[in-house]
Design a protein around this motif. Sequence first.
Motif, PDB file in Angstrom:
ATOM      1  N   VAL A 173       4.183 -85.524  17.163  1.00 33.30           N
ATOM      2  CA  VAL A 173       5.187 -84.483  17.387  1.00 33.30           C
ATOM      3  C   VAL A 173       5.576 -84.459  18.864  1.00 33.30           C
ATOM      4  O   VAL A 173       6.753 -84.267  19.210  1.00 33.30           O
ATOM      5  CB  VAL A 173       4.668 -83.112  16.914  1.00 33.30           C
ATOM      6  N   ASP A 174       4.611 -84.649  19.750  1.00 27.95           N
ATOM      7  CA  ASP A 174       4.933 -84.761  21.180  1.00 27.95           C
ATOM      8  C   ASP A 174       5.961 -85.862  21.406  1.00 27.95           C
ATOM      9  O   ASP A 174       6.953 -85.687  22.133  1.00 27.95           O
ATOM     10  CB  ASP A 174       3.674 -85.091  21.991  1.00 27.95           C
ATOM     11  N   ALA A 175       5.732 -87.021  20.780  1.00 28.51           N
ATOM     12  CA  ALA A 175       6.634 -88.161  20.967  1.00 28.51           C
ATOM     13  C   ALA A 175       8.019 -87.858  20.408  1.00 28.51           C
ATOM     14  O   ALA A 175       9.042 -88.232  21.013  1.00 28.51           O
ATOM     15  CB  ALA A 175       6.047 -89.401  20.297  1.00 28.51           C
ATOM     16  N   LEU A 176       8.064 -87.191  19.270  1.00 29.04           N
ATOM     17  CA  LEU A 176       9.343 -86.831  18.659  1.00 29.04           C
ATOM     18  C   LEU A 176      10.154 -85.931  19.587  1.00 29.04           C
ATOM     19  O   LEU A 176      11.351 -86.174  19.833  1.00 29.04           O
ATOM     20  CB  LEU A 176       9.091 -86.132  17.325  1.00 29.04           C
ATOM     21  N   VAL A 177       9.504 -84.903  20.125  1.00 28.71           N
ATOM     22  CA  VAL A 177      10.213 -83.973  21.003  1.00 28.71           C
ATOM     23  C   VAL A 177      10.587 -84.643  22.316  1.00 28.71           C
ATOM     24  O   VAL A 177      11.711 -84.476  22.823  1.00 28.71           O
ATOM     25  CB  VAL A 177       9.352 -82.712  21.244  1.00 28.71           C
ATOM     26  N   GLU A 211      15.753 -70.033  21.216  1.00 28.60           N
ATOM     27  CA  GLU A 211      15.036 -71.288  21.476  1.00 28.60           C
ATOM     28  C   GLU A 211      14.271 -71.711  20.227  1.00 28.60           C
ATOM     29  O   GLU A 211      13.779 -70.878  19.470  1.00 28.60           O
ATOM     30  CB  GLU A 211      14.067 -71.126  22.649  1.00 28.60           C
ATOM     31  N   ARG A 212      14.182 -73.022  20.036  1.00 28.88           N
ATOM     32  CA  ARG A 212      13.424 -73.564  18.901  1.00 28.88           C
ATOM     33  C   ARG A 212      11.965 -73.743  19.338  1.00 28.88           C
ATOM     34  O   ARG A 212      11.680 -74.327  20.391  1.00 28.88           O
ATOM     35  CB  ARG A 212      14.011 -74.906  18.465  1.00 28.88           C
ATOM     36  N   LEU A 213      11.042 -73.228  18.540  1.00 31.34           N
ATOM     37  CA  LEU A 213       9.616 -73.301  18.854  1.00 31.34           C
ATOM     38  C   LEU A 213       8.934 -74.205  17.836  1.00 31.34           C
ATOM     39  O   LEU A 213       9.145 -74.053  16.622  1.00 31.34           O
ATOM     40  CB  LEU A 213       8.987 -71.908  18.817  1.00 31.34           C
ATOM     41  N   VAL A 214       8.110 -75.106  18.320  1.00 31.73           N
ATOM     42  CA  VAL A 214       7.457 -76.086  17.459  1.00 31.73           C
ATOM     43  C   VAL A 214       5.951 -75.967  17.641  1.00 31.73           C
ATOM     44  O   VAL A 214       5.416 -76.219  18.732  1.00 31.73           O
ATOM     45  CB  VAL A 214       7.935 -77.512  17.803  1.00 31.73           C
ATOM     46  N   ILE A 215       5.258 -75.581  16.553  1.00 31.32           N
ATOM     47  CA  ILE A 215       3.811 -75.310  16.608  1.00 31.32           C
ATOM     48  C   ILE A 215       3.095 -76.220  15.615  1.00 31.32           C
ATOM     49  O   ILE A 215       3.027 -75.931  14.413  1.00 31.32           O
ATOM     50  CB  ILE A 215       3.500 -73.834  16.246  1.00 31.32           C
ATOM     51  N   PRO A 216       2.525 -77.345  16.043  1.00 27.55           N
ATOM     52  CA  PRO A 216       1.824 -78.238  15.112  1.00 27.55           C
ATOM     53  C   PRO A 216       0.426 -77.725  14.765  1.00 27.55           C
ATOM     54  O   PRO A 216      -0.234 -77.054  15.569  1.00 27.55           O
ATOM     55  CB  PRO A 216       1.730 -79.560  15.888  1.00 27.55           C
ATOM     56  N   ALA A 217      -0.017 -78.096  13.567  1.00 29.42           N
ATOM     57  CA  ALA A 217      -1.404 -77.823  13.171  1.00 29.42           C
ATOM     58  C   ALA A 217      -2.349 -78.845  13.763  1.00 29.42           C
ATOM     59  O   ALA A 217      -3.512 -78.557  14.026  1.00 29.42           O
ATOM     60  CB  ALA A 217      -1.521 -77.837  11.646  1.00 29.42           C
ATOM     61  N   GLY A 218      -1.838 -80.063  13.963  1.00 31.39           N
ATOM     62  CA  GLY A 218      -2.673 -81.162  14.437  1.00 31.39           C
ATOM     63  C   GLY A 218      -3.000 -82.117  13.303  1.00 31.39           C
ATOM     64  O   GLY A 218      -2.975 -81.745  12.127  1.00 31.39           O
ATOM     65  N   ALA A 247       2.523 -72.038  25.368  1.00 30.96           N
ATOM     66  CA  ALA A 247       1.072 -72.042  25.159  1.00 30.96           C
ATOM     67  C   ALA A 247       0.440 -70.775  25.723  1.00 30.96           C
ATOM     68  O   ALA A 247      -0.453 -70.180  25.100  1.00 30.96           O
ATOM     69  CB  ALA A 247       0.452 -73.278  25.809  1.00 30.96           C
ATOM     70  N   GLU A 248       0.894 -70.365  26.887  1.00 30.02           N
ATOM     71  CA  GLU A 248       0.394 -69.145  27.523  1.00 30.02           C
ATOM     72  C   GLU A 248       0.692 -67.924  26.649  1.00 30.02           C
ATOM     73  O   GLU A 248      -0.200 -67.092  26.404  1.00 30.02           O
ATOM     74  CB  GLU A 248       1.062 -69.002  28.879  1.00 30.02           C
ATOM     75  N   ALA A 249       1.903 -67.827  26.137  1.00 36.26           N
ATOM     76  CA  ALA A 249       2.292 -66.670  25.319  1.00 36.26           C
ATOM     77  C   ALA A 249       1.500 -66.612  24.017  1.00 36.26           C
ATOM     78  O   ALA A 249       1.083 -65.528  23.577  1.00 36.26           O
ATOM     79  CB  ALA A 249       3.789 -66.730  25.018  1.00 36.26           C
ATOM     80  N   LEU A 250       1.280 -67.770  23.394  1.00 38.21           N
ATOM     81  CA  LEU A 250       0.538 -67.794  22.136  1.00 38.21           C
ATOM     82  C   LEU A 250      -0.923 -67.415  22.345  1.00 38.21           C
ATOM     83  O   LEU A 250      -1.547 -66.805  21.472  1.00 38.21           O
ATOM     84  CB  LEU A 250       0.638 -69.182  21.501  1.00 38.21           C
ATOM     85  N   SER A 251      -1.460 -67.754  23.490  1.00 43.15           N
ATOM     86  CA  SER A 251      -2.832 -67.382  23.821  1.00 43.15           C
ATOM     87  C   SER A 251      -2.931 -65.882  24.097  1.00 43.15           C
ATOM     88  O   SER A 251      -3.835 -65.196  23.606  1.00 43.15           O
ATOM     89  CB  SER A 251      -3.307 -68.182  25.031  1.00 43.15           C
ATOM     90  N   LEU A 281       4.240 -76.684  21.484  1.00 46.21           N
ATOM     91  CA  LEU A 281       2.812 -76.555  21.775  1.00 46.21           C
ATOM     92  C   LEU A 281       2.262 -77.967  21.890  1.00 46.21           C
ATOM     93  O   LEU A 281       2.017 -78.643  20.889  1.00 46.21           O
ATOM     94  CB  LEU A 281       2.100 -75.769  20.667  1.00 46.21           C
ATOM     95  N   ARG A 282       2.087 -78.407  23.123  1.00 52.59           N
ATOM     96  CA  ARG A 282       1.800 -79.814  23.404  1.00 52.59           C
ATOM     97  C   ARG A 282       0.336 -80.168  23.194  1.00 52.59           C
ATOM     98  O   ARG A 282      -0.546 -79.320  23.147  1.00 52.59           O
ATOM     99  CB  ARG A 282       2.181 -80.160  24.844  1.00 52.59           C
ATOM    100  N   GLU A 283       0.125 -81.500  23.080  1.00 49.04           N
ATOM    101  CA  GLU A 283      -1.206 -82.107  23.012  1.00 49.04           C
ATOM    102  C   GLU A 283      -2.003 -81.618  21.811  1.00 49.04           C
ATOM    103  O   GLU A 283      -3.229 -81.562  21.834  1.00 49.04           O
ATOM    104  CB  GLU A 283      -1.978 -81.877  24.317  1.00 49.04           C
ATOM    105  N   VAL A 284      -1.295 -81.265  20.764  1.00 48.28           N
ATOM    106  CA  VAL A 284      -1.926 -80.925  19.492  1.00 48.28           C
ATOM    107  C   VAL A 284      -1.736 -82.065  18.509  1.00 48.28           C
ATOM    108  O   VAL A 284      -2.667 -82.481  17.830  1.00 48.28           O
ATOM    109  CB  VAL A 284      -1.339 -79.615  18.915  1.00 48.28           C
ATOM    110  N   ASP A 285      -0.512 -82.589  18.447  1.00 48.52           N
ATOM    111  CA  ASP A 285      -0.180 -83.720  17.580  1.00 48.52           C
ATOM    112  C   ASP A 285       0.675 -84.675  18.405  1.00 48.52           C
ATOM    113  O   ASP A 285       1.821 -84.368  18.741  1.00 48.52           O
ATOM    114  CB  ASP A 285       0.582 -83.222  16.353  1.00 48.52           C
ATOM    115  N   LEU A 286       0.128 -85.833  18.736  1.00 45.80           N
ATOM    116  CA  LEU A 286       0.821 -86.774  19.626  1.00 45.80           C
ATOM    117  C   LEU A 286       2.118 -87.288  19.007  1.00 45.80           C
ATOM    118  O   LEU A 286       3.073 -87.613  19.731  1.00 45.80           O
ATOM    119  CB  LEU A 286      -0.103 -87.937  19.980  1.00 45.80           C
TER     120      LEU A 286
END
Length: 530
Positions: free
Chosen positions: A221-225, A84-91, A247-251, A214-219
């Motif tokens: 990137v959310d829109a792109l995905v 799976e592709r994972l996308v983690i924005p800095a914001g 998000a749960e796993a990263l936490s 990882l949602r609601e970090v960079d809108l």
Amino acid sequence: MTSSDKHEEFDVVAGASAPGFTPAEAQELGDRVNNRSQRPTSEAFKEFMASSWAPAEPVQHERDEVAEHAAARRSAVSAQFPNERLVIPAGPHKVRSNDTDYRFRPHSAFAHLSGLGVDHEPGAVLVFEPVEDGSGDHGSGHEATLYFKPMAGRDTQEFYADARNGEFWIGPRPGLQEFSQRLGLRTEDSGALEVAVTKNAGPVEFGGTRIRLLREVDLDVDALVDTSRINTTVDLETSDAYDGELAEALSELRLVKDAWEIAQMRVSVAATIAGFHDVVAVLPRAAEHARGERIVEGAFFARARLEGNDLGYDTIAASGNNATVLHWIRNHGAVRRGDLLLLDAGVEADSLYTADITRTLPVTGEFSPTQRKIYDAVLAAADAAFAVVRPGIRFRDIHTAAVRVLAEHLDDWGLLPVSLEEALEETGQHHRRWMPHGTSHHLGLDVHDCAQAKRELYLDGVLEPGMVFTIEPGLYFKNEDLAVPAEFRGIGIRIEDDVLVTEDGAENLSAALPRTAEEIEQWMQGIWSS
């Protein structure tokens, strides 16, 4: 026009006679922030501005100490989400007012997996690309790439005209090669991000690649995905659940700290203790000012910026009855002689790891008999919590130990309307009137770290070596509380320390800061006398 567009706009009007002037009724609202600008736009200026700059010297950068630790964290994430592709924005930057931004701080999960702290790379995105298992980074099933916008050269208009990204405005920052060398990560221009995120995306059952975001970090990137998901007929509701699992796993990955993280916690705690010393030093001056709490707040903030990146959270500098307000951050009250000051504060290190320490200090340097009695009860509760900490117990057991001691003291003082055992029953809890918060929370990159972890791994979780959390019992008797004696009213006391679970028990990371009433009095007098 977005906020980012506002900052990047440089060919703007300086007045009605400026080239390219558009009537006010035709000018976009987002562009009007630039009406104050009087930047030169002549070709002669542009040509001269782009010339006669010293060339950058090539530098070979050493690998950051955090790099191997961050790589191990990425491998752990990779193992949970094969193929799976994972996308983690800095914001992105966040606007504070009009065209000024808050200081940038990346999302904690991004910082944890990349190793980047301080204020590097707003808009950066870390992408885990699935590859054949074992052929990826460090033998994992993914190759990770850091995407960000490199700084423009001095021969471009962005260099001097972009107030948000241009070097003339914000100073130099590391480039693609430097981060690659320091972090051991592939780096790419963010211009390639869209293709990297969306290529081959689609339903797994039709041979596509699932994206977890990882949602609601960079809108953006959310829109792109989300657009990619819609275009490839991926079910959005199901995708939201997949994103939540990421998000749960990263936490949960941050529940146990590695050696580098623990070292950073020690750095943050040491700076925080120095900040408490600074506060005691200014207390006499604070007691002379109508807004003495602000003097306290300012003294601690100065230490946070001197030794760290920033505050780990807004400082609670609560004097008198304000100390009974659990999250008092207005800090506009007086610091009166005879009152107590509850200081709850933490320095965030450049790595973004924060301490979280509370001490309750007598403004005059000496507790009254009633203040000391209540303080000693809270200290006894904290000590009882410390006594049970060891690998194998449940996180909730810490709270149980602390509040039982508080309940026993409240019972001794005749404040409970029922028997002690009735109060301690789940159907009772009368003692919690004076301590409605929990005794502990995990601590690390966030002051309330690991907040998206499952209940069975947090509140019901079993302690392991490497966990770091607070122990912070308190008692809060408000001025208007008629259920307590008059001499108790207006007294709020909390004692909070940062705790590391070791192989056979616990270490108080903040033990260098005085804890007992006698130690605090001696410490304060020692600071003032010197």
